[in-house]
Design a protein around this motif. Sequence first.
Motif, PDB file in Angstrom:
ATOM      1  N   GLU A 190       0.811  -1.215   0.000  1.00 12.30           N
ATOM      2  CA  GLU A 190       0.000   0.000   0.000  1.00 12.30           C
ATOM      3  C   GLU A 190       0.848   1.271   0.000  1.00 12.30           C
ATOM      4  O   GLU A 190       0.345   2.367  -0.277  1.00 12.30           O
ATOM      5  CB  GLU A 190      -0.952   0.003   1.201  1.00 12.30           C
ATOM      6  CG  GLU A 190      -0.287   0.233   2.555  1.00 12.30           C
ATOM      7  CD  GLU A 190       0.421  -0.999   3.121  1.00 12.30           C
ATOM      8  OE1 GLU A 190       1.022  -0.863   4.200  1.00 12.30           O
ATOM      9  OE2 GLU A 190       0.347  -2.088   2.492  1.00 12.30           O
ATOM     10  N   GLU A 191       2.152   1.143   0.277  1.00 12.86           N
ATOM     11  CA  GLU A 191       3.049   2.297   0.297  1.00 12.86           C
ATOM     12  C   GLU A 191       3.769   2.497  -1.029  1.00 12.86           C
ATOM     13  O   GLU A 191       4.545   3.453  -1.159  1.00 12.86           O
ATOM     14  CB  GLU A 191       4.095   2.115   1.407  1.00 12.86           C
ATOM     15  CG  GLU A 191       3.527   2.021   2.814  1.00 12.86           C
ATOM     16  CD  GLU A 191       4.627   1.772   3.831  1.00 12.86           C
ATOM     17  OE1 GLU A 191       5.027   2.736   4.502  1.00 12.86           O
ATOM     18  OE2 GLU A 191       5.078   0.602   3.937  1.00 12.86           O
ATOM     19  N   CYS A 192       3.524   1.624  -1.995  1.00 14.90           N
ATOM     20  CA  CYS A 192       4.289   1.635  -3.252  1.00 14.90           C
ATOM     21  C   CYS A 192       3.400   1.888  -4.457  1.00 14.90           C
ATOM     22  O   CYS A 192       2.232   1.490  -4.491  1.00 14.90           O
ATOM     23  CB  CYS A 192       5.005   0.303  -3.449  1.00 14.90           C
ATOM     24  SG  CYS A 192       6.238  -0.078  -2.190  1.00 14.90           S
ATOM     25  N   VAL A 193       3.998   2.510  -5.464  1.00 13.73           N
ATOM     26  CA  VAL A 193       3.373   2.634  -6.776  1.00 13.73           C
ATOM     27  C   VAL A 193       4.045   1.650  -7.722  1.00 13.73           C
ATOM     28  O   VAL A 193       5.264   1.497  -7.713  1.00 13.73           O
ATOM     29  CB  VAL A 193       3.458   4.071  -7.321  1.00 13.73           C
ATOM     30  CG1 VAL A 193       4.877   4.583  -7.328  1.00 13.73           C
ATOM     31  CG2 VAL A 193       2.876   4.166  -8.731  1.00 13.73           C
ATOM     32  N   VAL A 194       3.253   0.948  -8.499  1.00 13.43           N
ATOM     33  CA  VAL A 194       3.739   0.051  -9.544  1.00 13.43           C
ATOM     34  C   VAL A 194       3.628   0.779 -10.875  1.00 13.43           C
ATOM     35  O   VAL A 194       2.592   1.382 -11.182  1.00 13.43           O
ATOM     36  CB  VAL A 194       2.909  -1.248  -9.570  1.00 13.43           C
ATOM     37  CG1 VAL A 194       3.124  -2.013 -10.870  1.00 13.43           C
ATOM     38  CG2 VAL A 194       3.252  -2.128  -8.381  1.00 13.43           C
ATOM     39  N   VAL A 195       4.694   0.737 -11.668  1.00 11.38           N
ATOM     40  CA  VAL A 195       4.704   1.394 -12.979  1.00 11.38           C
ATOM     41  C   VAL A 195       4.901   0.329 -14.048  1.00 11.38           C
ATOM     42  O   VAL A 195       5.928  -0.354 -14.080  1.00 11.38           O
ATOM     43  CB  VAL A 195       5.821   2.452 -13.065  1.00 11.38           C
ATOM     44  CG1 VAL A 195       5.702   3.224 -14.379  1.00 11.38           C
ATOM     45  CG2 VAL A 195       5.763   3.413 -11.885  1.00 11.38           C
ATOM     46  N   GLU A 196       3.927   0.198 -14.937  1.00 12.75           N
ATOM     47  CA  GLU A 196       3.882  -0.914 -15.891  1.00 12.75           C
ATOM     48  C   GLU A 196       3.388  -0.463 -17.254  1.00 12.75           C
ATOM     49  O   GLU A 196       2.622   0.483 -17.367  1.00 12.75           O
ATOM     50  CB  GLU A 196       2.921  -1.999 -15.382  1.00 12.75           C
ATOM     51  CG  GLU A 196       3.579  -3.096 -14.590  1.00 12.75           C
ATOM     52  CD  GLU A 196       4.363  -4.074 -15.457  1.00 12.75           C
ATOM     53  OE1 GLU A 196       4.281  -3.973 -16.697  1.00 12.75           O
ATOM     54  OE2 GLU A 196       5.049  -4.932 -14.887  1.00 12.75           O
ATOM     55  N   ASP A 197       3.822  -1.189 -18.287  1.00 17.18           N
ATOM     56  CA  ASP A 197       3.289  -0.958 -19.634  1.00 17.18           C
ATOM     57  C   ASP A 197       2.526  -2.161 -20.163  1.00 17.18           C
ATOM     58  O   ASP A 197       1.959  -2.097 -21.252  1.00 17.18           O
ATOM     59  CB  ASP A 197       4.421  -0.624 -20.614  1.00 17.18           C
ATOM     60  CG  ASP A 197       5.285  -1.831 -20.939  1.00 17.18           C
ATOM     61  OD1 ASP A 197       5.539  -2.077 -22.125  1.00 17.18           O
ATOM     62  OD2 ASP A 197       5.694  -2.538 -19.999  1.00 17.18           O
ATOM     63  N   ARG A 206      -2.645  -4.468  -9.522  1.00 16.22           N
ATOM     64  CA  ARG A 206      -4.016  -4.419  -9.013  1.00 16.22           C
ATOM     65  C   ARG A 206      -4.255  -5.504  -7.980  1.00 16.22           C
ATOM     66  O   ARG A 206      -4.783  -5.254  -6.891  1.00 16.22           O
ATOM     67  CB  ARG A 206      -4.994  -4.594 -10.185  1.00 16.22           C
ATOM     68  CG  ARG A 206      -6.472  -4.657  -9.792  1.00 16.22           C
ATOM     69  CD  ARG A 206      -7.286  -5.247 -10.935  1.00 16.22           C
ATOM     70  NE  ARG A 206      -6.929  -6.643 -11.184  1.00 16.22           N
ATOM     71  CZ  ARG A 206      -7.227  -7.310 -12.292  1.00 16.22           C
ATOM     72  NH1 ARG A 206      -7.872  -6.697 -13.274  1.00 16.22           N
ATOM     73  NH2 ARG A 206      -6.870  -8.573 -12.432  1.00 16.22           N
ATOM     74  N   ASP A 207      -3.871  -6.732  -8.299  1.00 23.42           N
ATOM     75  CA  ASP A 207      -4.166  -7.854  -7.419  1.00 23.42           C
ATOM     76  C   ASP A 207      -3.278  -7.872  -6.180  1.00 23.42           C
ATOM     77  O   ASP A 207      -3.614  -8.535  -5.192  1.00 23.42           O
ATOM     78  CB  ASP A 207      -4.005  -9.173  -8.188  1.00 23.42           C
ATOM     79  CG  ASP A 207      -5.053  -9.333  -9.282  1.00 23.42           C
ATOM     80  OD1 ASP A 207      -6.061  -8.595  -9.260  1.00 23.42           O
ATOM     81  OD2 ASP A 207      -4.856 -10.192 -10.162  1.00 23.42           O
ATOM     82  N   GLY A 208      -2.153  -7.140  -6.211  1.00 22.40           N
ATOM     83  CA  GLY A 208      -1.262  -7.088  -5.055  1.00 22.40           C
ATOM     84  C   GLY A 208      -1.651  -6.044  -4.030  1.00 22.40           C
ATOM     85  O   GLY A 208      -1.010  -5.952  -2.979  1.00 22.40           O
ATOM     86  N   GLY A 209      -2.680  -5.250  -4.325  1.00 24.04           N
ATOM     87  CA  GLY A 209      -3.120  -4.244  -3.374  1.00 24.04           C
ATOM     88  C   GLY A 209      -2.168  -3.073  -3.235  1.00 24.04           C
ATOM     89  O   GLY A 209      -2.039  -2.494  -2.145  1.00 24.04           O
ATOM     90  N   PHE A 210      -1.511  -2.681  -4.324  1.00 24.45           N
ATOM     91  CA  PHE A 210      -0.548  -1.584  -4.248  1.00 24.45           C
ATOM     92  C   PHE A 210      -1.263  -0.234  -4.170  1.00 24.45           C
ATOM     93  O   PHE A 210      -2.408  -0.091  -4.597  1.00 24.45           O
ATOM     94  CB  PHE A 210       0.403  -1.654  -5.443  1.00 24.45           C
ATOM     95  CG  PHE A 210       1.395  -2.779  -5.319  1.00 24.45           C
ATOM     96  CD1 PHE A 210       2.617  -2.568  -4.705  1.00 24.45           C
ATOM     97  CD2 PHE A 210       1.090  -4.055  -5.758  1.00 24.45           C
ATOM     98  CE1 PHE A 210       3.522  -3.605  -4.545  1.00 24.45           C
ATOM     99  CE2 PHE A 210       1.980  -5.101  -5.613  1.00 24.45           C
ATOM    100  CZ  PHE A 210       3.199  -4.874  -4.989  1.00 24.45           C
ATOM    101  N   GLY A 211      -0.524   0.742  -3.619  1.00 27.40           N
ATOM    102  CA  GLY A 211      -1.137   2.041  -3.377  1.00 27.40           C
ATOM    103  C   GLY A 211      -1.557   2.760  -4.637  1.00 27.40           C
ATOM    104  O   GLY A 211      -2.525   3.525  -4.633  1.00 27.40           O
ATOM    105  N   LEU A 212      -0.856   2.532  -5.728  1.00 29.32           N
ATOM    106  CA  LEU A 212      -1.167   3.162  -7.005  1.00 29.32           C
ATOM    107  C   LEU A 212      -0.590   2.293  -8.111  1.00 29.32           C
ATOM    108  O   LEU A 212       0.514   1.757  -7.971  1.00 29.32           O
ATOM    109  CB  LEU A 212      -0.564   4.567  -7.072  1.00 29.32           C
ATOM    110  CG  LEU A 212      -0.956   5.463  -8.250  1.00 29.32           C
ATOM    111  CD1 LEU A 212      -2.430   5.862  -8.159  1.00 29.32           C
ATOM    112  CD2 LEU A 212      -0.080   6.716  -8.280  1.00 29.32           C
ATOM    113  N   VAL A 213      -1.321   2.139  -9.194  1.00 31.27           N
ATOM    114  CA  VAL A 213      -0.836   1.409 -10.364  1.00 31.27           C
ATOM    115  C   VAL A 213      -0.878   2.359 -11.552  1.00 31.27           C
ATOM    116  O   VAL A 213      -1.950   2.816 -11.959  1.00 31.27           O
ATOM    117  CB  VAL A 213      -1.683   0.153 -10.657  1.00 31.27           C
ATOM    118  CG1 VAL A 213      -1.115  -0.578 -11.881  1.00 31.27           C
ATOM    119  CG2 VAL A 213      -1.716  -0.774  -9.455  1.00 31.27           C
ATOM    120  N   VAL A 214       0.302   2.659 -12.084  1.00 35.78           N
ATOM    121  CA  VAL A 214       0.428   3.572 -13.221  1.00 35.78           C
ATOM    122  C   VAL A 214       0.714   2.758 -14.476  1.00 35.78           C
ATOM    123  O   VAL A 214       1.662   1.964 -14.509  1.00 35.78           O
ATOM    124  CB  VAL A 214       1.561   4.589 -12.989  1.00 35.78           C
ATOM    125  CG1 VAL A 214       1.782   5.444 -14.246  1.00 35.78           C
ATOM    126  CG2 VAL A 214       1.250   5.478 -11.793  1.00 35.78           C
ATOM    127  N   GLY A 215      -0.079   2.951 -15.488  1.00 35.07           N
ATOM    128  CA  GLY A 215       0.175   2.351 -16.786  1.00 35.07           C
ATOM    129  C   GLY A 215       0.885   3.337 -17.690  1.00 35.07           C
ATOM    130  O   GLY A 215       0.563   4.529 -17.688  1.00 35.07           O
TER     131      GLY A 215
END
Length: 253
Positions: A190-197, A206-215
């Motif tokens: 919840e403290e991390c943003v995931v950055v993905e393409d 999304r399924d890991g419950g991360f604080g933000l998911v940036v595409g």
Amino acid sequence: MTTDVPRLTGLRGVLFDLDGVLTPTAEVHRRAWRRMFSAALAARGVVEPYTDADYFAYIDGKPRLDGVRAMLASRGIVLPEGTPGDDPVAETVAGLGNRKNAAFTAELAENGVTPYPGSVAFLDAAIAAGLAVAVVSSSRNAEPVLRAAGLRDRFAHVVDGEVAAALGLPGKPAPDTYLHGARLLGLGAEECVVVEDAHSGVQAGRDGGFGLVVGVDRGAGALELLASGADLVVDDLAELIPELPTADPRDPA
């Protein structure tokens, strides 16, 4: 930016995918996959040719052998699994995977790789803002790619296909590698943003419950990345620099 979301303030770590996010190696991978599968399908008399749409649908963001299996299955082809040491000419899942990797390695050695300027600007701004950073990639080539791009020194932690295999972590779209990356940073999801393409990586975030998911839309499509679970989609990570905190979020107020 496709939608308005809370600022990055309050998040403490950024977990970057590599290919297509930090470096344009996705195109190198696409060329290697196209070369390998075009020949492999033609040799089997498959009428439907391999296209870049197949890359995005079956391969993008997945561990290499998962991509081989998914692509073969899309054409109704089943091959023996083989073993990791199979010769690239072997007609096995592992053999095709090694054949593709040989093509990728040759491309990287011949042409190198230059990172996306906007991604480097965002990475450096995130580090300057006090955010912890790590790379989480399905690729087993993450280390040489980071070195070729001149980015290896930015990251204390790299979770790649080699690490995942050694630890028995399932690859994307499972969230396990991203969760491991967060743990290495000493942070919760919840403290991390995931950055993905890639769709598979967005789904992992999304399924890991991360604080933000940036595409990052490098061809997968903004609407499609949002549908896969991205909170927002950008064309260039430099768009997010104004959203970064101006001080170390770990410092007391």
